[in-house]
Motif scaffolding. Structure first.
Motif, PDB file in Angstrom:
ATOM      1  N   GLY A 134     -94.308  14.785 -75.827  1.00  0.00           N
ATOM      2  CA  GLY A 134     -95.386  13.886 -76.216  1.00  0.00           C
ATOM      3  C   GLY A 134     -95.040  12.439 -75.921  1.00  0.00           C
ATOM      4  O   GLY A 134     -93.931  12.119 -75.475  1.00  0.00           O
ATOM      5  N   ALA A 135     -95.986  11.544 -76.166  1.00  0.00           N
ATOM      6  CA  ALA A 135     -95.783  10.112 -75.943  1.00  0.00           C
ATOM      7  C   ALA A 135     -95.334   9.452 -77.241  1.00  0.00           C
ATOM      8  O   ALA A 135     -95.544   9.977 -78.338  1.00  0.00           O
ATOM      9  CB  ALA A 135     -97.076   9.471 -75.444  1.00  0.00           C
ATOM     10  N   VAL A 136     -94.730   8.289 -77.122  1.00  0.00           N
ATOM     11  CA  VAL A 136     -94.220   7.560 -78.280  1.00  0.00           C
ATOM     12  C   VAL A 136     -94.605   6.089 -78.180  1.00  0.00           C
ATOM     13  O   VAL A 136     -94.938   5.577 -77.102  1.00  0.00           O
ATOM     14  CB  VAL A 136     -92.686   7.675 -78.390  1.00  0.00           C
ATOM     15  CG1 VAL A 136     -92.264   9.105 -78.676  1.00  0.00           C
ATOM     16  CG2 VAL A 136     -92.011   7.161 -77.118  1.00  0.00           C
ATOM     17  N   SER A 137     -94.537   5.405 -79.312  1.00  0.00           N
ATOM     18  CA  SER A 137     -94.603   3.949 -79.330  1.00  0.00           C
ATOM     19  C   SER A 137     -93.168   3.424 -79.236  1.00  0.00           C
ATOM     20  O   SER A 137     -92.244   4.036 -79.777  1.00  0.00           O
ATOM     21  CB  SER A 137     -95.254   3.445 -80.618  1.00  0.00           C
ATOM     22  OG  SER A 137     -96.596   3.858 -80.698  1.00  0.00           O
ATOM     23  N   VAL A 138     -92.987   2.298 -78.555  1.00  0.00           N
ATOM     24  CA  VAL A 138     -91.634   1.773 -78.349  1.00  0.00           C
ATOM     25  C   VAL A 138     -91.617   0.269 -78.551  1.00  0.00           C
ATOM     26  O   VAL A 138     -92.582  -0.432 -78.219  1.00  0.00           O
ATOM     27  CB  VAL A 138     -91.105   2.131 -76.933  1.00  0.00           C
ATOM     28  CG1 VAL A 138     -92.004   1.558 -75.859  1.00  0.00           C
ATOM     29  CG2 VAL A 138     -89.672   1.653 -76.755  1.00  0.00           C
ATOM     30  N   ASP A 139     -90.546  -0.206 -79.112  1.00  0.00           N
ATOM     31  CA  ASP A 139     -90.293  -1.640 -79.256  1.00  0.00           C
ATOM     32  C   ASP A 139     -88.844  -1.883 -78.841  1.00  0.00           C
ATOM     33  O   ASP A 139     -87.911  -1.498 -79.551  1.00  0.00           O
ATOM     34  CB  ASP A 139     -90.517  -2.084 -80.703  1.00  0.00           C
ATOM     35  CG  ASP A 139     -90.278  -3.588 -80.899  1.00  0.00           C
ATOM     36  OD1 ASP A 139     -89.915  -4.272 -79.927  1.00  0.00           O
ATOM     37  OD2 ASP A 139     -90.460  -4.062 -82.033  1.00  0.00           O
ATOM     38  N   MET A 140     -88.645  -2.489 -77.686  1.00  0.00           N
ATOM     39  CA  MET A 140     -87.296  -2.857 -77.248  1.00  0.00           C
ATOM     40  C   MET A 140     -87.025  -4.250 -77.795  1.00  0.00           C
ATOM     41  O   MET A 140     -87.770  -5.199 -77.516  1.00  0.00           O
ATOM     42  CB  MET A 140     -87.185  -2.831 -75.726  1.00  0.00           C
ATOM     43  CG  MET A 140     -85.763  -2.973 -75.215  1.00  0.00           C
ATOM     44  SD  MET A 140     -85.643  -2.716 -73.415  1.00  0.00           S
ATOM     45  CE  MET A 140     -83.858  -2.779 -73.214  1.00  0.00           C
ATOM     46  N   HIS A 141     -85.970  -4.374 -78.593  1.00  0.00           N
ATOM     47  CA  HIS A 141     -85.733  -5.621 -79.298  1.00  0.00           C
ATOM     48  C   HIS A 141     -84.243  -5.813 -79.565  1.00  0.00           C
ATOM     49  O   HIS A 141     -83.422  -4.956 -79.242  1.00  0.00           O
ATOM     50  CB  HIS A 141     -86.504  -5.624 -80.633  1.00  0.00           C
ATOM     51  CG  HIS A 141     -86.048  -4.555 -81.577  1.00  0.00           C
ATOM     52  ND1 HIS A 141     -86.446  -3.243 -81.483  1.00  0.00           N
ATOM     53  CD2 HIS A 141     -85.201  -4.604 -82.647  1.00  0.00           C
ATOM     54  CE1 HIS A 141     -85.889  -2.531 -82.448  1.00  0.00           C
ATOM     55  NE2 HIS A 141     -85.119  -3.336 -83.165  1.00  0.00           N
ATOM     56  N   GLY A 142     -83.904  -6.945 -80.171  1.00  0.00           N
ATOM     57  CA  GLY A 142     -82.512  -7.239 -80.488  1.00  0.00           C
ATOM     58  C   GLY A 142     -82.378  -8.075 -81.738  1.00  0.00           C
ATOM     59  O   GLY A 142     -83.306  -8.809 -82.111  1.00  0.00           O
ATOM     60  N   GLU A 143     -81.236  -7.957 -82.394  1.00  0.00           N
ATOM     61  CA  GLU A 143     -80.927  -8.755 -83.580  1.00  0.00           C
ATOM     62  C   GLU A 143     -79.628  -9.514 -83.357  1.00  0.00           C
ATOM     63  O   GLU A 143     -78.674  -8.976 -82.811  1.00  0.00           O
ATOM     64  CB  GLU A 143     -80.766  -7.863 -84.820  1.00  0.00           C
ATOM     65  CG  GLU A 143     -81.999  -7.069 -85.195  1.00  0.00           C
ATOM     66  CD  GLU A 143     -81.982  -5.666 -84.612  1.00  0.00           C
ATOM     67  OE1 GLU A 143     -82.922  -4.899 -84.889  1.00  0.00           O
ATOM     68  OE2 GLU A 143     -81.031  -5.346 -83.867  1.00  0.00           O
ATOM     69  N   LYS A 144     -79.595 -10.756 -83.781  1.00  0.00           N
ATOM     70  CA  LYS A 144     -78.359 -11.524 -83.732  1.00  0.00           C
ATOM     71  C   LYS A 144     -77.390 -11.009 -84.789  1.00  0.00           C
ATOM     72  O   LYS A 144     -77.796 -10.369 -85.754  1.00  0.00           O
ATOM     73  CB  LYS A 144     -78.644 -13.009 -83.967  1.00  0.00           C
ATOM     74  CG  LYS A 144     -79.460 -13.643 -82.862  1.00  0.00           C
ATOM     75  CD  LYS A 144     -79.673 -15.128 -83.124  1.00  0.00           C
ATOM     76  CE  LYS A 144     -80.464 -15.764 -81.992  1.00  0.00           C
ATOM     77  NZ  LYS A 144     -80.695 -17.215 -82.214  1.00  0.00           N
TER      78      LYS A 144
END
Length: 204
Positions: A134-144
């Motif tokens: 199936g398909a997904v929602s994605v958030d590519m991100h980063g934290e300091k």
């Protein structure tokens, strides 16, 4: 006997004629100075004729010389910072060893999972991930490092995604990666592969 080296007095120009010729020569020299020498050598063009003739360009070193480089061009080029993709920036070196990692995670319906890499600013990796089932929602991100809770920087968000491929470079020290969420009704398995320079890849 007449001396052949001495011209007869009536053939010599008079003082008045000499003065007239001298004045003409000075006038011609002045005209050449104003219209040619000053524009070509110093860029001063009081009459505007030097500009129309292209002489002022000579004073700035921008006159056309075909395909040959002028000294001004060479100096300008040598003072430029190396541009991206130039031979001077073709090699990037990292104190962190190169590594490869693969993570496989399965998301139940309405479940979210994070996979992150710990990186220093400037480190980079290639990535490829694919969702099966199936398909997904994605958030590519980063934290300091030591960031407050819910304090992060998003790089890319998407809905109904099944795969992504690319390259990432860390803009700051911290953790960088993906948050996937399965909004469907069936389980989805995600396999992510990374290769590059980072400390480790792990699942949260």
């Amino acid at each position: 006997m007449t001396d052949p080296t001495v011209l007869p007095q009536d053939l010599l120009p008079s003082s008045r004629k000499l003065a007239k010729l001298t004045a003409i020569a000075l006038l011609v020299a002045a005209v050449l100075l104003v219209t040619v020498v000053l524009p070509a050598e110093y860029g001063v063009d009081p009459t505007g004729l030097g500009t129309r003739l292209g002489l002022t360009a000579l004073s700035t070193g921008t006159a056309s010389t075909g395909n040959a480089e002028t000294p001004a061009t060479r100096v300008a080029e040598s003072s430029l910072e190396p541009s991206a993709g130039s031979p001077l920036t073709a090699v990037w070196k990292s104190p962190t060893p190169y590594r490869n990692d693969v993570q496989t995670v399965t998301l139940a319906p309405n479940q979210g999972i994070e996979v992150k890499a710990r990186m220093k600013a400037g480190e980079r990796f290639m990535f490829s991930w694919k969702a099966e089932g199936g398909a997904v929602s994605v958030d590519m991100h980063g934290e300091k490092l030591q960031a407050a809770q819910d304090e992060f920087t998003s790089y890319w968000k998407g809905r109904d995604q099944t795969e992504a491929h690319g390259q990432f470079q860390a803009p700051f020290d911290g953790t960088h990666g993906w948050y996937w969420r399965n909004r469907g009704q069936t389980p989805v398995t995600i396999t992510v592969q990374t290769s590059g320079f980072y400390e480790k890849l792990y699942r949260l």
